[in-house]
Design a protein around this motif. Structure first.
Motif, PDB file in Angstrom:
ATOM      1  N   TYR A  80      -2.712  20.286  75.053  1.00  0.00           N
ATOM      2  CA  TYR A  80      -2.279  18.962  74.218  1.00  0.00           C
ATOM      3  C   TYR A  80      -3.703  18.133  73.961  1.00  0.00           C
ATOM      4  O   TYR A  80      -4.693  18.450  74.388  1.00  0.00           O
ATOM      5  CB  TYR A  80      -1.790  18.169  75.428  1.00  0.00           C
ATOM      6  N   PHE A  81      -3.723  17.550  72.621  1.00  0.00           N
ATOM      7  CA  PHE A  81      -4.600  16.935  72.258  1.00  0.00           C
ATOM      8  C   PHE A  81      -4.421  15.290  72.337  1.00  0.00           C
ATOM      9  O   PHE A  81      -3.372  14.730  72.084  1.00  0.00           O
ATOM     10  CB  PHE A  81      -5.181  17.204  70.707  1.00  0.00           C
ATOM     11  N   ASP A  82      -5.256  14.482  73.093  1.00  0.00           N
ATOM     12  CA  ASP A  82      -5.084  13.172  73.300  1.00  0.00           C
ATOM     13  C   ASP A  82      -6.158  12.343  72.475  1.00  0.00           C
ATOM     14  O   ASP A  82      -7.495  12.546  72.949  1.00  0.00           O
ATOM     15  CB  ASP A  82      -5.011  13.074  74.828  1.00  0.00           C
ATOM     16  N   ALA A  83      -5.688  11.379  71.852  1.00  0.00           N
ATOM     17  CA  ALA A  83      -6.819  10.492  71.285  1.00  0.00           C
ATOM     18  C   ALA A  83      -6.505   9.035  71.686  1.00  0.00           C
ATOM     19  O   ALA A  83      -5.394   8.760  71.750  1.00  0.00           O
ATOM     20  CB  ALA A  83      -6.625  10.409  69.651  1.00  0.00           C
ATOM     21  N   HIS A  84      -7.642   8.318  72.105  1.00  0.00           N
ATOM     22  CA  HIS A  84      -7.481   7.140  72.898  1.00  0.00           C
ATOM     23  C   HIS A  84      -8.777   6.143  72.520  1.00  0.00           C
ATOM     24  O   HIS A  84      -9.660   6.769  72.260  1.00  0.00           O
ATOM     25  CB  HIS A  84      -7.242   7.184  74.211  1.00  0.00           C
ATOM     26  N   ARG A  85      -8.555   5.114  72.709  1.00  0.00           N
ATOM     27  CA  ARG A  85      -9.662   4.143  73.103  1.00  0.00           C
ATOM     28  C   ARG A  85     -10.565   4.345  74.232  1.00  0.00           C
ATOM     29  O   ARG A  85      -9.903   4.014  75.015  1.00  0.00           O
ATOM     30  CB  ARG A  85      -9.399   2.577  72.262  1.00  0.00           C
ATOM     31  N   VAL A  86     -11.945   4.128  74.210  1.00  0.00           N
ATOM     32  CA  VAL A  86     -12.588   3.973  75.512  1.00  0.00           C
ATOM     33  C   VAL A  86     -12.895   2.537  75.630  1.00  0.00           C
ATOM     34  O   VAL A  86     -12.542   1.992  76.236  1.00  0.00           O
ATOM     35  CB  VAL A  86     -13.928   4.839  75.291  1.00  0.00           C
ATOM     36  N   ARG A  87     -13.847   2.062  74.856  1.00  0.00           N
ATOM     37  CA  ARG A  87     -14.073   0.497  75.024  1.00  0.00           C
ATOM     38  C   ARG A  87     -13.464   0.037  73.479  1.00  0.00           C
ATOM     39  O   ARG A  87     -12.287  -0.467  73.597  1.00  0.00           O
ATOM     40  CB  ARG A  87     -15.539   0.159  74.706  1.00  0.00           C
ATOM     41  N   THR A  88     -14.199   0.256  72.521  1.00  0.00           N
ATOM     42  CA  THR A  88     -13.670  -0.174  71.005  1.00  0.00           C
ATOM     43  C   THR A  88     -13.620   1.012  70.073  1.00  0.00           C
ATOM     44  O   THR A  88     -12.968   0.787  69.015  1.00  0.00           O
ATOM     45  CB  THR A  88     -14.545  -1.144  70.439  1.00  0.00           C
ATOM     46  N   LYS A  89     -14.057   2.064  70.511  1.00  0.00           N
ATOM     47  CA  LYS A  89     -13.942   3.329  69.572  1.00  0.00           C
ATOM     48  C   LYS A  89     -13.158   4.566  70.028  1.00  0.00           C
ATOM     49  O   LYS A  89     -13.137   4.632  71.219  1.00  0.00           O
ATOM     50  CB  LYS A  89     -15.324   3.651  69.276  1.00  0.00           C
ATOM     51  N   GLU A  90     -12.948   5.555  69.146  1.00  0.00           N
ATOM     52  CA  GLU A  90     -11.994   6.534  69.668  1.00  0.00           C
ATOM     53  C   GLU A  90     -12.601   7.733  70.481  1.00  0.00           C
ATOM     54  O   GLU A  90     -13.822   8.010  70.174  1.00  0.00           O
ATOM     55  CB  GLU A  90     -11.415   6.982  68.564  1.00  0.00           C
ATOM     56  N   GLU A  91     -11.859   8.323  71.330  1.00  0.00           N
ATOM     57  CA  GLU A  91     -12.177   9.726  71.921  1.00  0.00           C
ATOM     58  C   GLU A  91     -11.089  10.589  71.682  1.00  0.00           C
ATOM     59  O   GLU A  91     -10.028  10.091  71.893  1.00  0.00           O
ATOM     60  CB  GLU A  91     -12.665   9.377  73.650  1.00  0.00           C
ATOM     61  N   VAL A  92     -11.388  11.846  71.673  1.00  0.00           N
ATOM     62  CA  VAL A  92     -10.427  12.875  71.406  1.00  0.00           C
ATOM     63  C   VAL A  92     -10.670  13.702  72.603  1.00  0.00           C
ATOM     64  O   VAL A  92     -11.751  14.313  72.413  1.00  0.00           O
ATOM     65  CB  VAL A  92     -10.230  13.561  69.960  1.00  0.00           C
ATOM     66  N   LEU A  93      -9.642  14.204  73.292  1.00  0.00           N
ATOM     67  CA  LEU A  93      -9.758  15.314  74.220  1.00  0.00           C
ATOM     68  C   LEU A  93      -8.642  16.458  74.157  1.00  0.00           C
ATOM     69  O   LEU A  93      -7.691  16.070  73.516  1.00  0.00           O
ATOM     70  CB  LEU A  93      -9.613  14.552  75.653  1.00  0.00           C
ATOM     71  N   MET A  94      -9.143  17.614  74.288  1.00  0.00           N
ATOM     72  CA  MET A  94      -8.299  18.670  74.596  1.00  0.00           C
ATOM     73  C   MET A  94      -7.805  18.878  76.151  1.00  0.00           C
ATOM     74  O   MET A  94      -8.987  19.002  76.929  1.00  0.00           O
ATOM     75  CB  MET A  94      -8.596  20.012  74.068  1.00  0.00           C
ATOM     76  N   ILE A  95      -6.611  18.686  76.519  1.00  0.00           N
ATOM     77  CA  ILE A  95      -6.525  18.997  77.714  1.00  0.00           C
ATOM     78  C   ILE A  95      -5.725  20.167  78.129  1.00  0.00           C
ATOM     79  O   ILE A  95      -4.639  20.282  77.264  1.00  0.00           O
ATOM     80  CB  ILE A  95      -5.614  17.730  78.539  1.00  0.00           C
ATOM     81  N   VAL A  96      -5.901  21.205  78.858  1.00  0.00           N
ATOM     82  CA  VAL A  96      -5.188  22.432  79.048  1.00  0.00           C
ATOM     83  C   VAL A  96      -4.495  22.264  80.335  1.00  0.00           C
ATOM     84  O   VAL A  96      -5.294  22.079  81.340  1.00  0.00           O
ATOM     85  CB  VAL A  96      -6.332  23.580  78.735  1.00  0.00           C
ATOM     86  N   ILE A  97      -3.522  22.758  80.148  1.00  0.00           N
ATOM     87  CA  ILE A  97      -2.435  22.806  81.501  1.00  0.00           C
ATOM     88  C   ILE A  97      -2.075  24.251  81.752  1.00  0.00           C
ATOM     89  O   ILE A  97      -1.421  25.008  80.846  1.00  0.00           O
ATOM     90  CB  ILE A  97      -1.448  21.935  81.464  1.00  0.00           C
ATOM     91  N   GLY A  98      -2.261  24.590  82.958  1.00  0.00           N
ATOM     92  CA  GLY A  98      -2.020  26.077  83.489  1.00  0.00           C
ATOM     93  C   GLY A  98      -0.573  26.189  83.725  1.00  0.00           C
ATOM     94  O   GLY A  98       0.105  25.065  83.935  1.00  0.00           O
TER      95      GLY A  98
END
Length: 181
Positions: A80-98
């Motif tokens: 899954y790809f999750d885009a979110h704000r940290v402080r005021t700017k974006e971070e995009v993560l890929m989270i892999v689940i087994g």
């Protein structure tokens, strides 16, 4: 696990982009067939995911794209790809689940905050192997980061959000929300 090497932070740059979605998927699932799906959640399913994630974690999306990986007939994971704000700017993560519903891997694809706030690889590794329980919390089994509290909170919230959505989508069972390849 890890960030792409050779990425430099240029003063005034708007974001560090470490890899594309395709590169991240190839890194997470070498020699696997990857199928893109989309789950369309009802309001009740979104609410259930929100309750499961916890009161401090925002869950609003009713359209959830995900990427199932399989080798032969066996599913080896889902990303899954999750885009979110940290402080005021974006971070995009890929989270892999087994298939065991635990986090297998987290990759940072994009980080727009100053590089001092980026979570180190060793810190991210403590999220691997985690299920959605009380220990997946900065008040539980996750050690915070000095000087980057908002980054730590954003990553833990993203992990909780993705695991909660995963519990509703249930991609390995083919149950839950309607699927579209």
């Amino acid at each position: 696990m890890g960030l792409a090497s050779g990425v430099l932070w240029a003063p005034g740059a708007s974001a560090q982009v470490f890899m594309t979605q395709d590169e991240a998927l190839a890194l997470a699932f070498p020699d696997a067939e990857i199928e893109r799906h989309t789950a369309f959640l009802t309001e009740a399913e979104v609410a259930r995911a929100g309750e499961t994630a916890g009161s401090d974690v925002e869950v609003r999306q009713s359209v959830v794209p995900y990427y199932l990986a399989r080798r032969g007939e066996a599913y080896v994971g889902v990303a899954y790809f999750d885009a979110h704000r940290v402080r005021t700017k974006e971070e995009v993560l890929m989270i892999v689940i087994g298939p065991d519903d635990r986090i297998r891997r987290i990759e940072v694809l994009k980080f727009a905050e100053p590089p001092d706030y980026l979570a180190p690889e060793g810190w991210i590794e403590q999220l691997e192997g985690r299920a959605l329980d009380r220990d997946l919390s900065l008040r539980g089994g996750i050690i915070g980061m000095a000087g980057a509290t908002l980054t730590a909170r954003a990553m833990v919230d993203a992990a909780r959000r993705v695991l909660a959505l995963h519990s509703v989508v249930r991609p390995f069972e083919g149950a839950g929300a309607a699927l579209r390849p």
